[in-house]
Design a protein around this motif. Structure first.
Motif, PDB file in Angstrom:
ATOM      1  N   SER A   2       1.673 -18.891   5.687  1.00 43.33           N
ATOM      2  CA  SER A   2       0.782 -19.461   6.698  1.00 43.33           C
ATOM      3  C   SER A   2      -0.130 -18.399   7.282  1.00 43.33           C
ATOM      4  O   SER A   2       0.037 -17.201   7.045  1.00 43.33           O
ATOM      5  CB  SER A   2       1.622 -20.096   7.822  1.00 43.33           C
ATOM      6  N   THR A   3      -1.089 -18.862   8.078  1.00 47.35           N
ATOM      7  CA  THR A   3      -1.975 -17.990   8.824  1.00 47.35           C
ATOM      8  C   THR A   3      -1.632 -18.098  10.305  1.00 47.35           C
ATOM      9  O   THR A   3      -1.441 -19.210  10.817  1.00 47.35           O
ATOM     10  CB  THR A   3      -3.440 -18.373   8.601  1.00 47.35           C
ATOM     11  N   TYR A   4      -1.529 -16.963  10.970  1.00 49.21           N
ATOM     12  CA  TYR A   4      -1.208 -16.934  12.397  1.00 49.21           C
ATOM     13  C   TYR A   4      -2.195 -16.037  13.130  1.00 49.21           C
ATOM     14  O   TYR A   4      -2.706 -15.067  12.563  1.00 49.21           O
ATOM     15  CB  TYR A   4       0.216 -16.418  12.630  1.00 49.21           C
ATOM     16  N   HIS A  25       2.928 -13.542   5.784  1.00 47.45           N
ATOM     17  CA  HIS A  25       1.883 -14.393   6.342  1.00 47.45           C
ATOM     18  C   HIS A  25       0.595 -13.593   6.542  1.00 47.45           C
ATOM     19  O   HIS A  25       0.617 -12.366   6.675  1.00 47.45           O
ATOM     20  CB  HIS A  25       2.332 -14.967   7.686  1.00 47.45           C
ATOM     21  N   GLU A  63      -1.806 -21.792  11.590  1.00 47.95           N
ATOM     22  CA  GLU A  63      -0.661 -22.659  11.858  1.00 47.95           C
ATOM     23  C   GLU A  63      -0.306 -22.628  13.342  1.00 47.95           C
ATOM     24  O   GLU A  63       0.069 -23.646  13.929  1.00 47.95           O
ATOM     25  CB  GLU A  63       0.538 -22.196  11.030  1.00 47.95           C
ATOM     26  N   ALA A  96      -3.923 -25.884  16.152  1.00 48.67           N
ATOM     27  CA  ALA A  96      -2.821 -24.943  15.946  1.00 48.67           C
ATOM     28  C   ALA A  96      -1.759 -25.127  17.023  1.00 48.67           C
ATOM     29  O   ALA A  96      -2.066 -25.437  18.176  1.00 48.67           O
ATOM     30  CB  ALA A  96      -3.339 -23.501  15.982  1.00 48.67           C
ATOM     31  N   SER A 202       8.464 -19.998  16.266  1.00 43.29           N
ATOM     32  CA  SER A 202       7.320 -20.619  15.580  1.00 43.29           C
ATOM     33  C   SER A 202       7.779 -21.573  14.483  1.00 43.29           C
ATOM     34  O   SER A 202       7.026 -22.462  14.084  1.00 43.29           O
ATOM     35  CB  SER A 202       6.401 -19.548  15.006  1.00 43.29           C
ATOM     36  N   SER A 203       9.003 -21.402  14.001  1.00 44.50           N
ATOM     37  CA  SER A 203       9.548 -22.283  12.967  1.00 44.50           C
ATOM     38  C   SER A 203      10.474 -23.359  13.541  1.00 44.50           C
ATOM     39  O   SER A 203      11.138 -24.080  12.781  1.00 44.50           O
ATOM     40  CB  SER A 203      10.323 -21.450  11.931  1.00 44.50           C
TER      41      SER A 203
END
Length: 296
Positions: A2-4, A25, A63, A96, A202-203
């Motif tokens: 993902s992108t953060y 990521h 994300e 996001a 975050s998950s």
């Protein structure tokens, strides 16, 4: 992968970006003054978080956005709200999720201990009120939000009551002047554990719109000073306590309203974070060693 986006390049923001990058990521680390940084899968972009449109452009495809920015301690009531509004709006624009780095100030001086994540917020200070309003703003967002609440920091680069009032004197073997009850147990939070909790949260697959407490170690200020002096190979110097009148006389106005944090035990229940997120506090010795890193 993902992108953060991590907003804020202080100790917690940098460590959060590092951990996310190590997981593979793509990470953007942004602040007004961020420079280049040599971290895997992490690129830096200078930006002002109060500019929601600019932050949204940086955050396209993200994300989640991690709100780790800090305002100058004495300017929280004026500087924090525009930052929070910009981050929230950017998250809404790009869709996001939002993870907010907070603290335990919002529970207030009348809260029962140990503090639990689901206790009502009842701030008794300006700074606690600011933190409470910031979280309420995140909860009103059109995107899922979590708040990760910490206590007083230990760790490299952390600027806290311990690092400002006690550490310089311990390093120089000079008498220490601190605040509160030296023998009241207090929650100390490692900056690296804060980052680990943010990344784990975050998950989180449960219902968002809640808080998690960062797992912390509980020892009195006196014991923390003893352990720090021992790690430095020094004798513990004499310790005195600032009165409120002395704080005011010395211009330490920001400490007066927050001194309640040290006047009685401050215990933080993080059992929910440990069970759900799988994060545990590192040892106190690890926290102290990192705090002392690069200290002469």
């Amino acid at each position: 992968m993902s992108t953060y986006v991590v907003v804020g390049a202080g100790p917690v923001g940098v460590e959060t970006a590092r951990l996310l990058g190590e997981e593979g990521h793509d990470v953007v680390l942004t602040s007004r003054g961020v420079g280049s940084i040599d971290l895997k899968h992490v690129r830096t972009v200078q930006a002002d978080a109060t500019d929601a449109a600019a932050l949204a452009r940086i955050s396209q495809g993200a994300e989640a956005i991690f709100m780790c920015a800090m305002a100058p301690y004495h300017r929280w009531p004026t500087d924090f709200f525009p930052i929070m509004d910009g981050v929230v709006r950017a998250a809404e624009i790009v869709g996001a999720k939002l993870l907010v780095l907070g603290n335990v100030y919002g529970y207030g001086a009348n809260a029962t201990v140990p503090l639990r994540f689901d206790q009502p917020l009842d701030p008794t200070s300006r700074k606690g009120t600011v933190r409470t309003i910031m979280w309420q703003r995140a909860l009103r967002a059109d995107v899922p939000a979590l708040e990760i609440r910490s206590s007083d920091y230990l760790g490299y680069g952390a600027v806290t009551y311990f690092s400002l009032l006690a550490l310089p004197s311990l390093l120089d073997s000079k008498p220490v002047a601190f605040l509160g009850d030296l023998d009241a147990n207090h929650a100390w939070t490692f900056t690296k554990d804060v980052a680990r909790t943010l990344v784990a949260a975050s998950s989180y697959s449960g219902e968002w719109g809640r808080a998690f407490h960062v797992p912390s170690q509980h020892v009195s200020p006196r014991e923390l000073m003893q352990r720090t002096a021992a790690m430095l190979g020094k004798e513990l110097p004499d310790i005195s306590i600032y009165s409120h009148a002395q704080m005011e006389a010395f211009g330490m106005h920001e400490l007066v309203e927050m001194s309640y944090l040290f006047e009685s035990p401050l215990l933080v229940d993080s059992s929910d974070s440990e069970a759900i997120l799988g994060v545990e506090a590192q040892s106190l010795d690890a926290m102290i060693a990192d705090t002392l890193r690069d200290q002469s």
